[in-house]
Motif scaffolding. Structure first.
Motif, PDB file in Angstrom:
ATOM      1  N   ARG A  49       8.584   0.799  -1.622  1.00 13.57           N
ATOM      2  CA  ARG A  49       7.180   0.911  -1.183  1.00 13.57           C
ATOM      3  C   ARG A  49       6.226   0.835  -2.366  1.00 13.57           C
ATOM      4  O   ARG A  49       5.159   0.212  -2.281  1.00 13.57           O
ATOM      5  CB  ARG A  49       6.995   2.226  -0.416  1.00 13.57           C
ATOM      6  CG  ARG A  49       7.621   2.225   0.972  1.00 13.57           C
ATOM      7  CD  ARG A  49       7.168   3.431   1.783  1.00 13.57           C
ATOM      8  NE  ARG A  49       7.757   4.655   1.268  1.00 13.57           N
ATOM      9  CZ  ARG A  49       8.905   5.172   1.715  1.00 13.57           C
ATOM     10  NH1 ARG A  49       9.576   4.567   2.680  1.00 13.57           N
ATOM     11  NH2 ARG A  49       9.394   6.300   1.212  1.00 13.57           N
ATOM     12  N   GLU A  50       6.588   1.465  -3.488  1.00 13.62           N
ATOM     13  CA  GLU A  50       5.711   1.433  -4.656  1.00 13.62           C
ATOM     14  C   GLU A  50       5.622   0.021  -5.228  1.00 13.62           C
ATOM     15  O   GLU A  50       4.543  -0.447  -5.617  1.00 13.62           O
ATOM     16  CB  GLU A  50       6.253   2.397  -5.721  1.00 13.62           C
ATOM     17  CG  GLU A  50       5.384   2.494  -6.982  1.00 13.62           C
ATOM     18  CD  GLU A  50       4.008   3.057  -6.701  1.00 13.62           C
ATOM     19  OE1 GLU A  50       3.844   3.711  -5.657  1.00 13.62           O
ATOM     20  OE2 GLU A  50       3.102   2.837  -7.520  1.00 13.62           O
ATOM     21  N   ARG A  53       3.391  -2.079  -3.021  1.00 16.48           N
ATOM     22  CA  ARG A  53       1.968  -1.772  -3.200  1.00 16.48           C
ATOM     23  C   ARG A  53       1.424  -2.473  -4.455  1.00 16.48           C
ATOM     24  O   ARG A  53       0.339  -3.058  -4.438  1.00 16.48           O
ATOM     25  CB  ARG A  53       1.778  -0.264  -3.307  1.00 16.48           C
ATOM     26  CG  ARG A  53       0.311   0.166  -3.394  1.00 16.48           C
ATOM     27  CD  ARG A  53       0.204   1.660  -3.613  1.00 16.48           C
ATOM     28  NE  ARG A  53       0.745   2.049  -4.908  1.00 16.48           N
ATOM     29  CZ  ARG A  53       0.065   1.939  -6.048  1.00 16.48           C
ATOM     30  NH1 ARG A  53      -1.165   1.462  -6.053  1.00 16.48           N
ATOM     31  NH2 ARG A  53       0.615   2.287  -7.192  1.00 16.48           N
ATOM     32  N   GLU A  57      -1.441  -5.464  -4.498  1.00 15.76           N
ATOM     33  CA  GLU A  57      -2.667  -5.320  -5.297  1.00 15.76           C
ATOM     34  C   GLU A  57      -2.828  -6.488  -6.263  1.00 15.76           C
ATOM     35  O   GLU A  57      -3.936  -7.005  -6.460  1.00 15.76           O
ATOM     36  CB  GLU A  57      -2.628  -3.998  -6.067  1.00 15.76           C
ATOM     37  CG  GLU A  57      -2.764  -2.773  -5.177  1.00 15.76           C
ATOM     38  CD  GLU A  57      -2.675  -1.476  -5.963  1.00 15.76           C
ATOM     39  OE1 GLU A  57      -2.927  -0.408  -5.387  1.00 15.76           O
ATOM     40  OE2 GLU A  57      -2.356  -1.531  -7.174  1.00 15.76           O
ATOM     41  N   PHE A 245       2.422  -3.063   3.853  1.00 18.77           N
ATOM     42  CA  PHE A 245       1.272  -2.569   3.090  1.00 18.77           C
ATOM     43  C   PHE A 245       0.183  -3.624   3.178  1.00 18.77           C
ATOM     44  O   PHE A 245       0.455  -4.815   3.036  1.00 18.77           O
ATOM     45  CB  PHE A 245       1.658  -2.320   1.626  1.00 18.77           C
ATOM     46  CG  PHE A 245       0.529  -1.714   0.823  1.00 18.77           C
ATOM     47  CD1 PHE A 245      -0.290  -2.504   0.026  1.00 18.77           C
ATOM     48  CD2 PHE A 245       0.274  -0.354   0.881  1.00 18.77           C
ATOM     49  CE1 PHE A 245      -1.324  -1.958  -0.700  1.00 18.77           C
ATOM     50  CE2 PHE A 245      -0.760   0.201   0.159  1.00 18.77           C
ATOM     51  CZ  PHE A 245      -1.576  -0.600  -0.635  1.00 18.77           C
TER      52      PHE A 245
END
Length: 819
Positions: A49-50, A53, A57, A245
């Motif tokens: 998940r990190e 993200r 971005e 995300f």
């Protein structure tokens, strides 16, 4: 206490505990593995998940930067329009440049303060239904609100993505135009959200996730979202739901979001705590298993000792591939191993106890082998062994090499002789084949129709020379060195470094150039022989370790003569092709000449009539004569162009202006295009450098391509608004070389894959009446000017909309320009 307790147990209880302990350790190990897996799964999901993200971005920043760059370019264009530095034609040119350069920019429209469209430009590859019509630009409510917002804010404004059931979603940007501080209209830019996602998002992120763009309501505008895995839903429910995300795309805002989806990946490495836990449990399991093995080993140690000795001897006998034979002091066979029996075909029972002559001795060689056996038993040992023929039980023979050594027992006394036997039939056969191969290789080299010579560097010794070399140059290295010098295949000493560390003292040549040298070839002429030779060279290590150079010289005199003859034939074929082309254009040329001749006749008849009536003034007479002279000059120019085109002459390459070549070709080619009712548009870039070519030949190529394009459009029966041939000439850089690219694009049916493969072959034509030499000659002409030609179909989606023929010619070098 532990040892006392263990020794107090009965043997059966000790065995039971010894068996249970490893089982307990294994169960604990399994529990630890399950716990470690669960922990690693949680850690891996968090890391995924990190990572997602961060990637989203980064992709959002790339898209924002791309939109910002387009916004800045449009603001500069709006400023130039407001300052009246750009008119409608200039706007179309700059808009066409932006649209062709950036795939996401689909259309650009100039709207004045009255919301009237001044100019619009859109990409040639965009379907008309995917663009806003002029009525939509003027009447659509959302565009009206966007227009008023840009007018009130005096700043660029992005709109929410617009889409209908018939059109693809588009992102709109309106940039206000300021004219001396007043609002002067807007520039409306239409962006393809699909292309913005494709070209704005980094390829590594597109490969890693399913990336989509959505509007504020969650509707997918571009990209393909992931679907749940059916198998994963049944087996691993937590892995069936993909990671997701999303975040808004600046500077559009929440009305356009970038969304990424990705399935869960595999777990990473074991963390430190669980790793040591598993290690400790593994050590416990290994220790308990070793203890159990030691306990069991005590019980079977005596049995293992007995079986080990027997198995060891049997393994030695059966695993050795060399035949072993033992003789006692009287020459009786006392032992043979399995390999010896397998070689000879005789069993152990048939051989053990036999006295000479042995069964495997051939009948004709028994006396010789008996004498050799006596020499062996008398102590005469052959260090390198001896070779003999051995007869198998089935009567076949094989070659064997035997080595004899004394057989010493454990007390140091000799009890007989030990003989090892190896089958050397195959090595002998290989040796004979190698010898025959070397002889055949030598015969082939001697019979070659090429000269082959090998000489060491820095020496006048000739290591090898075949028959043809000796016929041409004798048995000395003079011919070898002459070939090397004329072909230029030896590294020049002028390029050697002055540093002694880079020099080979033995050869006197730069060691780095020698070790990195590769095969090279050159074509030279030897006056003494009166021959053209193709010389190829390479460096090799000779059998004695010296660095040598091999030179192969092939007589290519017939090939050079054939090439010259082929060049002359190609020149004649080019002239014939021009004549054939003009023959096909004869009716069109006659029609073109008929117009100025008719005009001359009409002017003359009119002047005669007015002279007879006495109503012809001097000024009217001069005007009529000037128009008559102009029409006569026009007819003369047409005839002059045709005579220059079909005139047979030697190739004359001179510095030529590209625009002049194109003008001559267009003037002749437009005649054929008018006959087929085909419009011709041509664009020549400004300030093109000159090229050194034969202008007539290049004109022939262009005329042939334009004529083929017109015929392709006529055969396709295109409507009038689609009957167009476009000629473009622009500069390019190919493989670090400045070239001029000529492209002829038509709107015909294109070419089939089979035709594209054989298009430039001689006598291949896609036309029923074609000769199949036009395109072959065109390619030959281009390649003779050091250029390349290619053809490709043009597509609109999956539909073929035409064909594009292009070729390029190198720009004249400064040396050629100075000549």
């Amino acid at each position: 206490m532990w040892q006392t307790w263990w020794r107090g147990l009965s043997p059966s209880r000790q065995d039971r505990y010894a068996a249970i302990a490893p089982l307990v350790a294994v169960v604990m190990f399994f529990i630890a593995i399950v716990a470690a897996f669960w922990y690693l799964r949680s850690e891996e999901l968090e890391r995924e998940r990190e990572a997602m993200r961060r990637d989203v971005e980064y992709a959002q920043q790339r898209i924002r930067l791309r939109l910002s760059e387009r916004q800045e370019q449009l603001m500069r264009l709006a400023r130039d329009v407001g300052n009246q530095d750009v008119d409608k034609n200039g706007f179309n040119d700059r808009a066409d440049t932006l649209i062709s350069q950036y795939a996401e920019l689909q259309a650009l429209t100039w709207i004045d303060t009255a919301r009237q469209v001044r100019a619009t430009q859109f990409g040639p590859s965009v379907a008309a239904e995917n663009l806003l019509t002029l009525d939509e630009v003027i009447q659509k409510k959302e565009l009206l609100e966007l227009f008023e917002m840009a007018r009130d804010l005096q700043q660029p404004v992005f709109s929410q993505p617009l889409a209908t059931s018939d059109t693809a979603p588009m992102l709109l940007l309106e940039v206000p135009i300021s004219q001396k501080g007043r609002f002067g209209g807007v520039l409306l830019a239409e962006f393809s959200i699909e292309n913005l996602l494709r070209y704005g998002t980094p390829t590594e992120i597109l490969a890693r996730y399913a990336v989509t763009m959505q509007d504020g309501k969650g509707t997918t505008l571009a990209g393909t979202p992931l679907t749940p895995r059916v198998v994963a839903q049944r087996l691993l429910p937590w892995r069936a739901v993909p990671n997701e995300f999303d975040m808004p795309v600046a500077p559009v805002g929440n009305s356009l979001k970038l969304r990424a989806q990705g399935y869960h990946t595999s777990l990473g490495l074991v963390s430190n705590g669980l790793f040591w836990l598993v290690g400790v449990l593994s050590f416990m399991t290994a220790w308990l298993l070793v203890a159990t093995w030691r306990h069991t080993r005590k019980r079977i140690r005596a049995q293992e000792a007995l079986q080990g000795e027997t198995n060891f001897r049997r393994a030695m006998e059966n695993s050795v591939l060399t035949g072993m034979r033992a003789l006692d002091l009287q020459g009786r066979i006392s032992y043979v191993n399995a390999a010896f029996c397998q070689m000879t075909g005789w069993s152990e029972e048939e051989l053990v106890g036999k006295l000479p002559p042995y069964p495997y001795w051939p009948e004709g060689d028994q006396s010789t082998y008996h004498d050799m056996l006596i020499d062996e038993m008398s102590g005469k040992v052959f260090p390198g062994g001896f070779q003999m023929r051995v007869k198998r039980k089935n009567g076949t023979m094989f070659e064997a090499r035997l080595y004899v050594s004394p057989l010493i027992d454990g007390h140091g006394r000799q009890t007989g002789w030990m003989t090892s036997m190896t089958d050397i039939t195959e090595p002998n056969r290989i040796r004979e084949q190698l010898s025959a191969s070397y002889e055949r290789f030598t015969i082939v080299l001697e019979a070659l129709d090429a000269s082959v010579s090998v000489a060491p560097l820095g020496s006048a010794e000739l290591l090898f020379a075949n028959k043809l070399y000796r016929q041409w140059f004798g048995s000395q290295t003079v011919g070898h060195l002459q070939l090397v010098a004329q072909a230029g295949v030896l590294p020049s000493s002028s390029n050697a470094s002055t540093s002694m560390d880079d020099e080979d003292g033995l050869m006197g040549l730069p060691s780095d150039q020698i070790t990195t040298a590769v095969s090279g070839n050159a074509e030279i002429y030897i006056p003494e022989l009166g021959k053209w030779l193709e010389v190829r060279s390479r460096y090799l290590n000779w059998v004695d370790g010296r660095l040598a150079q091999m030179v192969i010289a092939t007589d290519i005199t017939p090939r050079r003569e054939a090439e010259e003859q082929a060049a002359r034939q190609a020149e004649k074929a080019a002239t014939v092709s021009r004549l054939v082309t003009m023959g096909e254009m004869a009716s069109s040329v006659a029609h073109e000449l008929n117009q100025p001749l008719s005009a001359i006749s009409n002017y003359c008849s009119g002047m005669i009539t007015r002279v007879k009536n006495g109503s012809l003034s001097e000024e009217a007479l001069l005007g009529a004569l000037e128009k008559t002279a102009h029409q006569a000059q026009r007819a003369g120019q047409v005839i002059h162009r045709i005579r220059s085109f079909v005139k047979r002459s030697e190739p004359n390459r001179e510095l030529a202006d590209v625009s002049d070549i194109v003008s001559e070709a267009v003037e002749l080619g437009s005649i054929e295009l008018k006959r087929h009712n085909v419009r011709l548009s041509h664009h020549v870039a400004a300030r093109l450098p000159k090229v050194k070519v034969d202008s007539i030949l290049i004109e022939q190529v262009l005329i042939n391509l334009m004529k083929n394009g017109a015929e392709s459009i006529a055969n396709a029966e295109r409507p009038a608004h689609q009957r167009m041939v476009e000629l473009r000439v622009v500069p390019r850089k190919i493989d670090a070389t400045d070239v001029i690219e000529f492209s002829v694009q038509d709107t015909g049916r294109g070419l089939s894959p089979e035709a594209l493969e054989r298009l430039f072959q001689a006598f291949f034509s896609t036309k029923s009446e074609g000769m199949g030499i036009g395109l072959n000659l065109c390619r030959s002409i281009v390649e003779s000017h050091h250029g390349r030609m290619q053809a490709e179909n043009l597509y609109n989606g999956t539909e073929v909309t035409g064909c594009n023929f292009s070729f390029w010619i190198p720009v004249a070098t400064p040396a050629e320009s100075a000549e």
